[in-house]
Design an enzyme around this catalytic site. Sequence first.
Site, PDB file in Angstrom:
ATOM      1  N   THR A 174     115.216  52.223  96.064  1.00  0.00           N
ATOM      2  CA  THR A 174     116.092  51.484  95.155  1.00  0.00           C
ATOM      3  C   THR A 174     116.432  52.303  93.910  1.00  0.00           C
ATOM      4  O   THR A 174     117.219  51.840  93.080  1.00  0.00           O
ATOM      5  CB  THR A 174     115.416  50.180  94.702  1.00  0.00           C
ATOM      6  OG1 THR A 174     114.075  50.495  94.347  1.00  0.00           O
ATOM      7  CG2 THR A 174     115.433  49.131  95.790  1.00  0.00           C
ATOM      8  N   SER A 180     103.880  45.653  93.080  1.00  0.00           N
ATOM      9  CA  SER A 180     105.092  46.230  92.487  1.00  0.00           C
ATOM     10  C   SER A 180     105.317  45.714  91.072  1.00  0.00           C
ATOM     11  O   SER A 180     105.001  44.564  90.769  1.00  0.00           O
ATOM     12  CB  SER A 180     106.293  45.850  93.362  1.00  0.00           C
ATOM     13  OG  SER A 180     107.505  46.082  92.678  1.00  0.00           O
ATOM     14  N   GLU A 232     101.604  54.854  96.918  1.00  0.00           N
ATOM     15  CA  GLU A 232     102.352  54.977  95.668  1.00  0.00           C
ATOM     16  C   GLU A 232     103.174  56.247  95.616  1.00  0.00           C
ATOM     17  O   GLU A 232     102.727  57.294  96.082  1.00  0.00           O
ATOM     18  CB  GLU A 232     101.360  55.052  94.503  1.00  0.00           C
ATOM     19  CG  GLU A 232     101.134  53.768  93.765  1.00  0.00           C
ATOM     20  CD  GLU A 232     102.319  53.290  92.950  1.00  0.00           C
ATOM     21  OE1 GLU A 232     103.289  54.059  92.762  1.00  0.00           O
ATOM     22  OE2 GLU A 232     102.280  52.134  92.501  1.00  0.00           O
TER      23      GLU A 232
END
Length: 214
Positions: free
Chosen positions: A16, A113, A168
């Site tokens: 994103t 998140s 991560e």
Amino acid sequence: PIHACLFDLDGVLVDTAKYHYLAWQRLAEELGFEFTLKDNEKLKGVSRAASLDILLGIGGIELDDQRKLELAERKNRWYVDSISTMGASEILPGALEFLQACRAQGIKVALGSASKNAMIILNNTGLTPYFDAIIDGTHTSQAKPNPEVFLLGAKALDTLPDQCVVFEDAEAGIEAATRAGMRSVGIGSAQNLGHATIVVSSLAEMSTERLQQL
Ligand code: UVW
């Protein structure tokens, strides 16, 4: 043995960053300065409010809290507009397969998140059913590298930190995992993720066998 996997969303399961970039760039343009792709790197894994502070710092602009709130909301409307058309094709390589493998082995799966938009992204990409627990920016008060998000995830899964592995792409996220007492897999380059237990270039390199060897 490992009982649970905790996944960051942006940069680990989906990309994103480009949508955040377009929206922040548009905001910077309105404010009269340039915001580059390299600048955008500094915002990875960072909350919306903290991202705006970094952006305003780059532009050398000081604003009061009310005005900052308005700008963060404006940026978020553009961002939410652009992620509303996301689909399963934007799931990163190997992510779906690894989530399926975890579930098939009885390994629990949680999201960890900072994003307040995580549910929109999980629903649009069809990933929601793979998660036993979802901890996102609407549940946390402390940003990574604070371990809060992962400790909440372990608790929601009823699992101890030393039975969890965190996935991560950001240095602050690896540090949050370490502070939570968890092992971690860095997704990206060993250059900035050197503190992770191991580093892989994508989830396509992961398997449940490799997970149990951590
Ligand atoms: C982040 O990008 C971390 O947050 P949001 O999606 O809430 O702006």
